[in-house]
Design a protein around this motif. Structure first.
Motif, PDB file in Angstrom:
ATOM      1  N   ARG B 524       8.293 -18.549 -44.824  1.00 59.58           N
ATOM      2  CA  ARG B 524       8.980 -18.709 -46.101  1.00 59.58           C
ATOM      3  C   ARG B 524       8.051 -18.349 -47.256  1.00 59.58           C
ATOM      4  N   MET B 526       7.858 -18.050 -51.812  1.00 54.97           N
ATOM      5  CA  MET B 526       8.299 -18.859 -52.948  1.00 54.97           C
ATOM      6  C   MET B 526       9.690 -18.446 -53.419  1.00 54.97           C
ATOM      7  N   PHE B 527      10.175 -17.345 -52.896  1.00 61.75           N
ATOM      8  CA  PHE B 527      11.504 -16.873 -53.294  1.00 61.75           C
ATOM      9  C   PHE B 527      12.290 -16.580 -52.025  1.00 61.75           C
ATOM     10  N   ALA B 547      13.918 -19.836 -49.661  1.00 60.91           N
ATOM     11  CA  ALA B 547      12.613 -19.994 -50.313  1.00 60.91           C
ATOM     12  C   ALA B 547      11.927 -21.252 -49.799  1.00 60.91           C
ATOM     13  N   MET B 548      10.616 -21.207 -49.786  1.00 62.37           N
ATOM     14  CA  MET B 548       9.865 -22.392 -49.425  1.00 62.37           C
ATOM     15  C   MET B 548      10.113 -23.442 -50.503  1.00 62.37           C
ATOM     16  N   ARG B 549      10.226 -24.680 -50.107  1.00 64.75           N
ATOM     17  CA  ARG B 549      10.552 -25.702 -51.099  1.00 64.75           C
ATOM     18  C   ARG B 549       9.359 -26.566 -51.466  1.00 64.75           C
ATOM     19  N   LYS B 550       8.519 -26.827 -50.485  1.00 67.73           N
ATOM     20  CA  LYS B 550       7.455 -27.780 -50.784  1.00 67.73           C
ATOM     21  C   LYS B 550       6.140 -27.328 -50.188  1.00 67.73           C
ATOM     22  N   ASP B 551       5.134 -27.223 -51.033  1.00 66.78           N
ATOM     23  CA  ASP B 551       3.788 -26.861 -50.601  1.00 66.78           C
ATOM     24  C   ASP B 551       2.850 -27.397 -51.663  1.00 66.78           C
ATOM     25  N   VAL B 552       2.538 -28.658 -51.529  1.00 69.76           N
ATOM     26  CA  VAL B 552       1.667 -29.260 -52.538  1.00 69.76           C
ATOM     27  C   VAL B 552       0.805 -30.309 -51.857  1.00 69.76           C
ATOM     28  N   LYS B 583       6.698  -7.529 -52.255  1.00 67.56           N
ATOM     29  CA  LYS B 583       6.238  -8.867 -52.616  1.00 67.56           C
ATOM     30  C   LYS B 583       6.127  -9.758 -51.393  1.00 67.56           C
TER      31      LYS B 583
END
Lengths: 397, 599
Positions: B524, B526-527, B547-552, B583
């Protein structure tokens, strides 16, 4: 560095804090990768001597500064005798000019023994506690390796609220077998306990922990997938907003004005001294920003300090570029975001316009000429946002 | 020069693992050709890959001196031939250089598809064939049943088949004696002009190109000036030798003999397997019949994982080409994969062997693109073009029709798996030509498009039959079919390395499988990323990678700053294993895995 070129910012605008690390715990939690150790006997007298010596050493380098915050972290600082905390705070008061609103935080476990020491800590000058509650049901607490019960936790929160000016609680979520509904109920209960600060961490499998070894062997079932953990994160933001404790950092929520001032120093690139085994610091001395680090081993640190040496490893001078990266990485965690003027003055260049425009387009950041912040969605994707911003830099090519 | 009636030339025909190399080792050992202390397993398979895969890639030879029961000492020349269809041409040349074959069949496993193809080659070459039942000492051995099978399937009299155990040495003296008594001596005229067949050639770091020859007529001597009849090149013979299997110099080779020579030839490309060699002066008039150059039939792109390795890859390919004239290469540029080479191979095994050698002997990490066959494009203006790479497909409006190579595939399988095999072949656009039984084993013959076989047919065959099927094929003809180029678009951009030629009726299914697989393989971003399969401008399958939802990072305080900064940089470095495409970052493994599909 003139105020104009930096938007009027340097470390002073974020303040100066002191972090003290107490490296001992009664037992090691399986998820924890902090520098903590289980020791059978600790000579608190020796440790007191060592802490005081280190305070003197750092104070000599930072004479005349106003001290904004003190933070006792660990390990389990609530294993310290109140008299040890009192002696340390007394020496701190003699060494710097305390700010009028000096914040003194101590991390505490909500166990019965610790609760009995709360009065003593308050008398010594601690005005804020951060309670490691982690979960509100006993089964989850046992799986997390915690020694306290949920009843003890509730009692500790009540007593702490009577004894200290400010109380914060920590919870861990996105745990094994936790559903969205489970977490909603638990968080609702937690918010009902009435603290004005709450730290909510998604369980992370860190290297070198028991959980990581279990995870590698597929023994840690029921962990949420990316979608569930994203749903949990979003739910958390919404519930905290509604309760009047909006998120001011990725995992921290507070009633406006009740934020952890000490932690804000980290995220806003202020100066902080780190004292105790494994403690890190950032000190701006003679125009250079220095990264300090103490030896991780408690025995080695104590031996060094008692032997008359500095409880510290050789310092590293951070280049302007390193500072710029660190600033962006830390400040973007905050809801308020980062000053682009400050970034520019450190990096010597703007952030790559294409990356900024693309991230803004995706609704992950909001940027003006002077400042930039991650949106709620962008904060949840912060690692990706930072990678995109940093990878596109001229200096990174 | 050896008397003709004291010479016996033979090869060994066997399926992989049926014990060909072990038998060869035993013959060498028992005749004292190689001292026991110098013996290593599989003496004749000299490449590491040959030993590891248990296959023979290059023809090898050994000259054995055997004192027979009749009191005379015979010269036995064994040519160890490649066992695989990819090298069918080399096999057929080797077969023409000898007069007889030992047909080795595992006494528990029986006749396999590959055995069949090779035994037919031997019969074609007019060989006398001695059946040998190997592994007779195994509890599962059923010599009587296998004899019957040899008679049923191959049509060969197996009543006096020799029962042996190459491993323990049982029956080896009988094999040696049978070679002398049952195989014919070569024919030839020492006084006729020199006529020698170029059986094989290879590159030796010290000697340059080494040529293996079988003398048909005349005598070849050291110092002779010889002419290659196909290339017309003339060389002086520097060294003349026989292989025992180490080189032993010899002054002359007479009719029926097999040996090697060197003649300051720089590249294997300058020699043609099957060519006829004669003297520069007073040479023979007519060459040996049946020469044809080997043609690559399977093509794929080879790209270095690290673009900086391109020069190393070029060098490695050049070196390998010195020794393998059947492998072709030309530079290729791919938008997705950068600079690399489009390489042609004799078949899939050849492809794998070359890729393995490049990776192993030259320490290269390679990305292999989807194998493709050579399509014949019949253009509207009458021109016929070879299409080696789907990326080069011209606009369809200029194309009248497209021919594709078809194969005749022979599959031997225990009957319990027959249904699965038939389904697999039907799914791959196969046309059944024959179906017969030998005991509980079925033999199916299918007409299949080679394009359907080069993907993962062999893997699928092995998996649906739990490894019990054997498979062999020969290219039969080029035939027209409704073929189209299917492109894959990732985030609206075509990815050239993923485009392929498919049959129109199968395009939707292929496209769907492909985009579904890619959705799994691409991480995944970011878009959200649309992944589409298209024929021309028409999208035939589409998936959307959300899109990827969570990466923090949950916790980051003062003590974490340094560590977390390093982590962020490490994640950046980890991206090297990805290919940036527009991209989107596509992991390298996606280029290979996407093409392996189920069913």
């Amino acid at each position: 560095m003139t105020p104009d070129s930096t938007g009027g910012k340097d470390w002073r605008s974020a303040g100066f804090g002191l972090y003290l690390h107490w490296p001992f715990c009664q037992s090691k939690c399986p998820y924890c990768d902090f520098n903590s150790h289980v020791a059978t006997s600790i000579d608190q007298g020796d440790w007191q001597t060592a802490y005081l010596r280190e305070i003197d050493r750092i104070a000599a380098e930072t004479k005349g500064r106003v001290l904004n915050t003190v933070f006792f972290g660990g390990g389990t600082p609530s294993l310290m005798q109140p008299s040890l905390v009192a002696a340390i705070l007394e020496r701190i008061g003699q060494s710097w000019s305390p700010a009028n609103d000096l914040e003194v935080t101590l991390e505490a476990n909500p166990g019965s023994v610790e609760i009995d020491r709360f009065e003593g800590y308050a008398a010594a000058g601690v005005n804020r506690v951060s309670l490691g509650i982690q979960a509100l049901d006993d089964k989850s607490l046992r799986r997390l390796g915690r020694l306290h019960s949920s009843d003890e936790a509730r009692r500790a929160i009540g007593i702490a609220q009577d004894v200290f000016d400010r109380v914060s609680i920590d919870l861990i979520y996105a745990r094994q077998d936790q559903s969205l509904g489970d977490w909603e109920r638990e968080l609702s209960t937690a918010l009902g306990l009435g603290t004005d600060h709450i730290s909510l961490y998604q369980l992370t499998i860190e290297d070198g922990t028991v959980f990581q070894r279990m995870h590698a062997r597929k023994l840690l079932g029921g962990l949420p997938d990316e979608d569930l953990s994203a749903d949990m994160f979003e739910l958390t933001q919404g519930m905290c907003d509604a309760a009047g404790l909006p998120g001011y950092e990725v995992s921290n929520h507070a009633r406006p004005g009740a934020e952890s001032r000490h932690n804000l120093i980290y995220w806003r690139m202020g100066d902080y001294a780190g004292i105790g085994p494994g403690a890190h610091g950032r000190l701006t001395l003679g125009g250079a920003r220095l990264a300090t680090e103490a030896p991780r081993s408690p025995g080695r640190w104590l031996e060094d300090v008692m032997g008359g040496r500095a409880g510290e490893m050789p310092r590293a001078r951070l280049s302007d570029t390193e500072q710029a990266v660190e600033y962006l990485m830390m400040a973007m965690r905050l809801t308020e975001g980062a000053s682009l003027a400050w970034y520019r003055s450190l990096a010597g260049e703007d952030l790559p316009a294409a990356a900024v425009a693309e991230l803004a387009d995706l609704g992950l950041i909001e940027a003006t000429d002077e400042s930039m912040r991650a949106t709620a969605q962008g904060r949840m994707m912060l690692n990706g946002v930072l990678r995109a911003l940093l990878a596109g830099r001229q200096s990174a090519r | 020069m050896t008397q003709l009636d004291l010479i016996r030339n033979f090869s060994i025909v066997a399926h992989i693992d049926h014990g060909k190399s072990t038998l060869a080792d035993r013959l060498i050992q028992m005749t004292g050709t190689v001292a026991a202390r110098d013996m290593k397993a599989q003496m004749l398979d000299s490449m590491d890959i040959e030993r590891e895969r248990g296959i023979t890639i290059k023809a090898n030879t050994v000259r054995i001196e055997y004192p027979a029961k009749d009191g005379r000492t015979y010269i036995l020349n064994l040519i160890d031939t490649p066992g695989h269809v990819d090298f069918a041409y080399e096999v057929s040349r080797s077969m023409r250089a000898v007069e007889g074959s030992l047909l080795v069949v595992d006494a528990s496993q029986g006749v396999e598809a590959q055995t069949l193809a090779n035994v037919y080659q031997a019969l074609d070459a007019g060989h006398e064939i001695v059946p040998v039942l190997n592994k007779i000492d195994l509890p599962a051995a059923e010599p009587e049943r296998i004899k019957q099978q040899i008679e049923d399937v191959i049509g060969l009299d197996a009543s006096d088949a020799i029962a042996i155990s190459a491993k323990s040495g049982l029956g080896i003296p009988e094999v040696l004696e049978a070679i002398v008594t049952r195989l014919p001596a070569p024919k030839g005229d020492a006084n006729a002009p020199l006529k020698a067949m170029l059986v094989d050639s290879w590159y030796d770091a010290y000697l340059g190109v080494v040529i293996m020859v079988r003398i048909m007529d005349g005598v070849m001597r050291k110092g002779d000036r010889v002419r290659m009849m196909q290339t017309n090149a003339v060389y002086g013979i520097d060294k003349l030798a026989v292989l025992k299997p180490q080189m032993v110099d010899i002054d002359e080779l007479g009719p029926g003999e097999i040996g090697i020579f060197t003649a300051s030839i720089k590249q294997v490309r300058d020699t043609r397997v099957g060519d006829t060699i004669t003297h520069e002066r007073k040479g023979c008039d007519t060459p040996l019949p049946g020469f044809k150059p080997a043609q690559p039939v399977v093509f794929c792109g080879l790209f270095p994982v690290d673009a900086a390795d391109f020069e190393n890859l070029r060098e490695a390919i050049e070196k390998l080409s010195l020794n393998d004239a059947s492998f072709s290469s030309e530079m290729e540029t791919s938008a997705a994969l950068g600079f690399g080479f489009r390489c042609g191979f004799l078949g899939l095994l050849h492809l794998e062997v070359i890729r393995d050698r490049l990776e192993r002997e030259y320490d290269l990490d390679l990305i292999t693109t989807a194998p493709s066959v050579v399509f014949k494009l019949h253009m509207k203006d009458g021109e016929v073009r070879d299409l080696h790479n789907p990326a080069d497909m011209p606009d369809l409006t200029y194309v009248d029709h497209i021919d594709e190579p078809r194969i005749k595939a022979t599959i031997m399988v225990p009957d319990e798996y027959l249904g699965d095999i038939l389904k697999l072949c039907q799914d791959r656009r196969g046309i059944q030509l024959d179906l017969s039984y030998a005991g509980s084993r079925a033999m199916v013959v299918y007409d299949l498009p080679l394009a359907e076989v080069v993907f993962d047919f062999y893997d699928r065959l092995k998996s649906v039959t739990k490894g019990y099927a054997s498979f062999d094929y020969v290219i039969s003809e080029y035939r027209e079919d409704f073929l189209v180029k299917m492109s894959i678009l990732v985030n609206e951009e075509p990815v050239d390395a993923l485009s392929m030629m498919v049959h129109r009726d199968r395009a939707e299914a292929r496209g769907r499988a492909m985009v579904e697989k890619l959705k799994e393989l691409i991480p995944r971003h970011m878009f959200k990323i649309p992944i589409q399969a298209a024929i021309g401008a028409r999208v035939i399958a589409r998936e959307t990678l959300s899109a990827m939802r969570k990466d923090v990072t949950a916790k980051c305080y003062g003590g974490d700053a340094t560590r977390k900064k390093k982590l962020l940089e490490k994640q950046k470095a980890g991206k090297k294993k990805m290919r940036q495409f527009g991209k989107v970052e596509i992991p390298q493994e996606a280029f290979i895995s996407a093409l392996k599909m189920d069913g």
